[in-house]
Write a protein that holds these residues in place. Structure first.
Motif, PDB file in Angstrom:
ATOM      1  N   ARG A 128       0.815  -1.212   0.000  1.00  0.00           N
ATOM      2  CA  ARG A 128       0.000   0.000   0.000  1.00  0.00           C
ATOM      3  C   ARG A 128       0.846   1.257   0.000  1.00  0.00           C
ATOM      4  O   ARG A 128       0.438   2.291  -0.546  1.00  0.00           O
ATOM      5  CB  ARG A 128      -0.940  -0.009   1.210  1.00  0.00           C
ATOM      6  N   VAL A 129       2.030   1.170   0.601  1.00  0.00           N
ATOM      7  CA  VAL A 129       2.876   2.359   0.694  1.00  0.00           C
ATOM      8  C   VAL A 129       4.031   2.329  -0.305  1.00  0.00           C
ATOM      9  O   VAL A 129       4.874   3.223  -0.295  1.00  0.00           O
ATOM     10  CB  VAL A 129       3.431   2.530   2.131  1.00  0.00           C
ATOM     11  N   SER A 130       4.074   1.289  -1.176  1.00  0.00           N
ATOM     12  CA  SER A 130       5.183   1.130  -2.113  1.00  0.00           C
ATOM     13  C   SER A 130       4.768   1.428  -3.551  1.00  0.00           C
ATOM     14  O   SER A 130       3.630   1.169  -3.946  1.00  0.00           O
ATOM     15  CB  SER A 130       5.745  -0.301  -2.039  1.00  0.00           C
ATOM     16  N   ARG A 131       5.710   1.901  -4.310  1.00  0.00           N
ATOM     17  CA  ARG A 131       5.445   2.332  -5.688  1.00  0.00           C
ATOM     18  C   ARG A 131       4.957   1.203  -6.582  1.00  0.00           C
ATOM     19  O   ARG A 131       4.085   1.411  -7.434  1.00  0.00           O
ATOM     20  CB  ARG A 131       6.729   2.942  -6.266  1.00  0.00           C
ATOM     21  N   TRP A 132       5.521  -0.025  -6.418  1.00  0.00           N
ATOM     22  CA  TRP A 132       5.235  -1.089  -7.372  1.00  0.00           C
ATOM     23  C   TRP A 132       4.314  -2.179  -6.837  1.00  0.00           C
ATOM     24  O   TRP A 132       4.073  -3.165  -7.522  1.00  0.00           O
ATOM     25  CB  TRP A 132       6.547  -1.708  -7.862  1.00  0.00           C
ATOM     26  N   GLY A 133       3.800  -2.036  -5.637  1.00  0.00           N
ATOM     27  CA  GLY A 133       2.909  -3.045  -5.088  1.00  0.00           C
ATOM     28  C   GLY A 133       1.466  -2.830  -5.489  1.00  0.00           C
ATOM     29  O   GLY A 133       1.087  -1.827  -6.104  1.00  0.00           O
ATOM     30  N   ALA A 134       0.629  -3.820  -5.154  1.00  0.00           N
ATOM     31  CA  ALA A 134      -0.829  -3.696  -5.260  1.00  0.00           C
ATOM     32  C   ALA A 134      -1.317  -3.398  -6.671  1.00  0.00           C
ATOM     33  O   ALA A 134      -2.215  -2.579  -6.878  1.00  0.00           O
ATOM     34  CB  ALA A 134      -1.323  -2.619  -4.292  1.00  0.00           C
ATOM     35  N   GLY A 135      -0.728  -4.064  -7.673  1.00  0.00           N
ATOM     36  CA  GLY A 135      -1.210  -3.903  -9.036  1.00  0.00           C
ATOM     37  C   GLY A 135      -0.704  -2.675  -9.756  1.00  0.00           C
ATOM     38  O   GLY A 135      -1.081  -2.425 -10.915  1.00  0.00           O
ATOM     39  N   ARG A 136       0.183  -1.909  -9.120  1.00  0.00           N
ATOM     40  CA  ARG A 136       0.613  -0.656  -9.753  1.00  0.00           C
ATOM     41  C   ARG A 136       1.567  -0.886 -10.915  1.00  0.00           C
ATOM     42  O   ARG A 136       1.685  -0.025 -11.792  1.00  0.00           O
ATOM     43  CB  ARG A 136       1.244   0.258  -8.701  1.00  0.00           C
ATOM     44  N   ALA A 202      -5.600   8.286   1.873  1.00  0.00           N
ATOM     45  CA  ALA A 202      -4.786   7.710   0.810  1.00  0.00           C
ATOM     46  C   ALA A 202      -5.656   7.175  -0.314  1.00  0.00           C
ATOM     47  O   ALA A 202      -6.718   6.603  -0.084  1.00  0.00           O
ATOM     48  CB  ALA A 202      -3.925   6.580   1.381  1.00  0.00           C
ATOM     49  N   VAL A 203      -5.210   7.381  -1.545  1.00  0.00           N
ATOM     50  CA  VAL A 203      -5.943   6.878  -2.696  1.00  0.00           C
ATOM     51  C   VAL A 203      -5.942   5.355  -2.647  1.00  0.00           C
ATOM     52  O   VAL A 203      -4.908   4.727  -2.405  1.00  0.00           O
ATOM     53  CB  VAL A 203      -5.295   7.378  -4.006  1.00  0.00           C
ATOM     54  N   GLU A 204      -7.123   4.745  -2.873  1.00  0.00           N
ATOM     55  CA  GLU A 204      -7.214   3.298  -2.823  1.00  0.00           C
ATOM     56  C   GLU A 204      -6.388   2.650  -3.927  1.00  0.00           C
ATOM     57  O   GLU A 204      -6.164   3.234  -4.991  1.00  0.00           O
ATOM     58  CB  GLU A 204      -8.676   2.846  -2.943  1.00  0.00           C
ATOM     59  N   THR A 205      -5.933   1.446  -3.640  1.00  0.00           N
ATOM     60  CA  THR A 205      -5.158   0.664  -4.605  1.00  0.00           C
ATOM     61  C   THR A 205      -6.080   0.107  -5.693  1.00  0.00           C
ATOM     62  O   THR A 205      -7.290  -0.009  -5.498  1.00  0.00           O
ATOM     63  CB  THR A 205      -4.454  -0.478  -3.873  1.00  0.00           C
ATOM     64  N   PRO A 206      -5.528  -0.276  -6.858  1.00  0.00           N
ATOM     65  CA  PRO A 206      -6.368  -0.812  -7.945  1.00  0.00           C
ATOM     66  C   PRO A 206      -7.078  -2.104  -7.526  1.00  0.00           C
ATOM     67  O   PRO A 206      -6.455  -3.013  -6.969  1.00  0.00           O
ATOM     68  CB  PRO A 206      -5.362  -1.087  -9.067  1.00  0.00           C
ATOM     69  N   LYS A 207      -8.371  -2.171  -7.796  1.00  0.00           N
ATOM     70  CA  LYS A 207      -9.181  -3.334  -7.437  1.00  0.00           C
ATOM     71  C   LYS A 207      -9.562  -4.129  -8.688  1.00  0.00           C
ATOM     72  O   LYS A 207      -9.334  -3.700  -9.817  1.00  0.00           O
ATOM     73  CB  LYS A 207     -10.455  -2.895  -6.703  1.00  0.00           C
ATOM     74  N   ALA A 212      -6.619  -1.441 -15.687  1.00  0.00           N
ATOM     75  CA  ALA A 212      -5.199  -1.827 -15.697  1.00  0.00           C
ATOM     76  C   ALA A 212      -5.018  -3.321 -15.882  1.00  0.00           C
ATOM     77  O   ALA A 212      -3.978  -3.770 -16.379  1.00  0.00           O
ATOM     78  CB  ALA A 212      -4.526  -1.384 -14.399  1.00  0.00           C
ATOM     79  N   PHE A 213      -6.019  -4.122 -15.506  1.00  0.00           N
ATOM     80  CA  PHE A 213      -5.887  -5.579 -15.566  1.00  0.00           C
ATOM     81  C   PHE A 213      -6.586  -6.199 -16.778  1.00  0.00           C
ATOM     82  O   PHE A 213      -6.654  -7.422 -16.882  1.00  0.00           O
ATOM     83  CB  PHE A 213      -6.442  -6.189 -14.280  1.00  0.00           C
TER      84      PHE A 213
END
Length: 406
Positions: A128-136, A202-207, A212-213
């Motif tokens: 959640r706090v990293s640039r490349w995690g959570a589908g980013r 914080a902006v939610e992560t991609p669901k 993007a998927f």
């Protein structure tokens, strides 16, 4: 086609992918491999970067920036082959935005690991706090077509958890994550900026359903079950009857080490022998897989790893079992070839290990209580030297009980 490989198994996965592509007359146009140790590039045009593990640092920031450059070279008409294995969370750790500092990521990792937080929750926070995690990463590559091949080191083999899920939708909401952290007691140990970020707007992560998927295909290619099966094959080839335990080892390492060993020295073994051992077998072998935890608390300056702690606890139980432990040996190790921030992959113990530690002037019970498993096992000569294995499918415990002869 561009190749991106990140994780503890990145070098080997990249080499295997290049070989498979070459057999089809295809070569990568470019790409990047990020691992925790250097190695030659798998193909011309594919760069190599080294990140920090298990605690992210300056090398992780540089590797994260290099991944951004490599991802930007993949156009809408390209195919991106993304190879993911455990360790990615740390290797390319970089803050998601300016509200967080690089030091916050390392401090967050240290706090979560020291508190023994379950790995799925650890990764949920880090991604959640990293640039490349959570589908980013998938979002950065869109609308290119993406094939992500994943080696799993987590229970359930969930792509959203492995390596912080760079190409998978994130099922965690900020509210659910705060609820999961509450019972661990780790909240106050997190850096203040991270707490504000998790508790704020914080902006939610991609669901799931995010564009993007739309052109992303994620496939699990190796799991801990493969490691258990390989261990079983090796034991059978050496003449042992085999019992593969399908459950996932989780929870505190020391109690697990005692429980597994007590089962081996108790009535459970007799039941398994009657049901599963063919005439002429040298003995019986058991294999478990998973990823226990070690809760360090405030204890400073300890050396060890979860498999070392499990092994030392197993040595205690074998010692206490006396003659019932005769012929039993226990190997506990990380499949990546490294256990914790040490130069050991794990350890091999038997009923003599506990006394061997004492004979070298150490108190193994005090070492176990203070999480100094490395020092105790090193004194007994029981450590397995660390060496990159080329894979990462969590941990394995292999126990052999040889029959007494003549």
């Amino acid at each position: 086609m561009h190749l991106l490989a990140v994780g503890k198994a990145a070098h080997e996965m990249a080499r295997a992918a290049v070989a498979a592509l070459a057999a089809r007359g295809v070569a990568p146009a470019g790409g990047l491999v990020v691992a925790h140790h250097p190695a030659p590039p798998p193909a011309p045009g594919v760069d190599v970067a080294v990140g920090d593990h298990p605690i992210p640092g300056a090398a992780s920031l540089r590797a994260a920036a290099a991944l951004g450059v490599a991802a930007a070279r993949i156009g809408p008409a390209d195919l991106g082959v993304v190879l993911v294995s455990g360790g990615m969370s740390s290797l390319v750790a970089s803050p998601i935005d300016a509200r967080l500092a690089a030091d916050d990521l390392a401090a967050t990792s240290r706090a979560l690991l020291a508190a023994g937080v379950p790995i799925d929750v650890v990764n949920a926070v880090r991604k959640r706090v990293s640039r490349w995690g959570a589908g980013r990463l998938a979002r950065a590559l869109a609308p290119a077509r993406v094939l992500s091949l994943v080696v799993s080191d987590v229970a359930g083999d969930d792509p959203a958890v492995i390596g912080s899920g760079p190409c998978a939708p994130d099922p965690w909401t900020a509210a659910a994550l705060r609820d999961a952290l509450a019972p661990t007691g780790v909240w106050s140990a997190l850096p203040p900026r991270v707490r504000l970020f998790l508790d704020g707007d914080a902006v939610e992560t991609p669901k799931a359903g995010d564009p993007a998927f739309a052109r992303v295909d994620v496939q699990i290619v190796r799991t801990n079950a493969d490691a258990r099966a390989a261990a079983a094959d090796a034991a059978r080839a050496s003449g042992y009857a085999m019992v593969i335990h399908d459950g996932w080892l989780a929870g505190e390492a020391a109690p697990l080490g005692r429980a597994l060993t007590q089962a081996l020295t108790g009535t459970l073994v007799g039941t398994l022998v009657a049901a599963d051992v063919s005439e002429g077998a040298r003995g019986i072998a058991h294999v478990w897989g998973g990823e226990p935890t070690v809760t360090l608390g405030p204890t400073p300056h300890t050396r060890g790893g979860r498999m070392q702690e499990l092994a030392l606890a197993a040595a205690a139980a074998l010692h206490e079992a006396g003659s019932r432990a005769r012929g039993i040996g226990v190997l506990a190790a990380g499949t990546d070839g490294r256990d914790g921030p040490t130069d050991a992959a794990g350890a091999v113990v038997d009923a003599t290990t506990w006394a061997a530690v004492r004979a070298r002037g150490r108190d193994p019970a005090a070492d176990l209580a203070a999480h100094r498993s490395y020092d105790a096992l090193d004194a007994a000569g029981a450590l397995l030297p660390a060496a990159p294995s080329g894979t990462n499918v969590a941990d394995v415990v292999l126990a052999l009980r040889a029959w007494e002869t003549g």
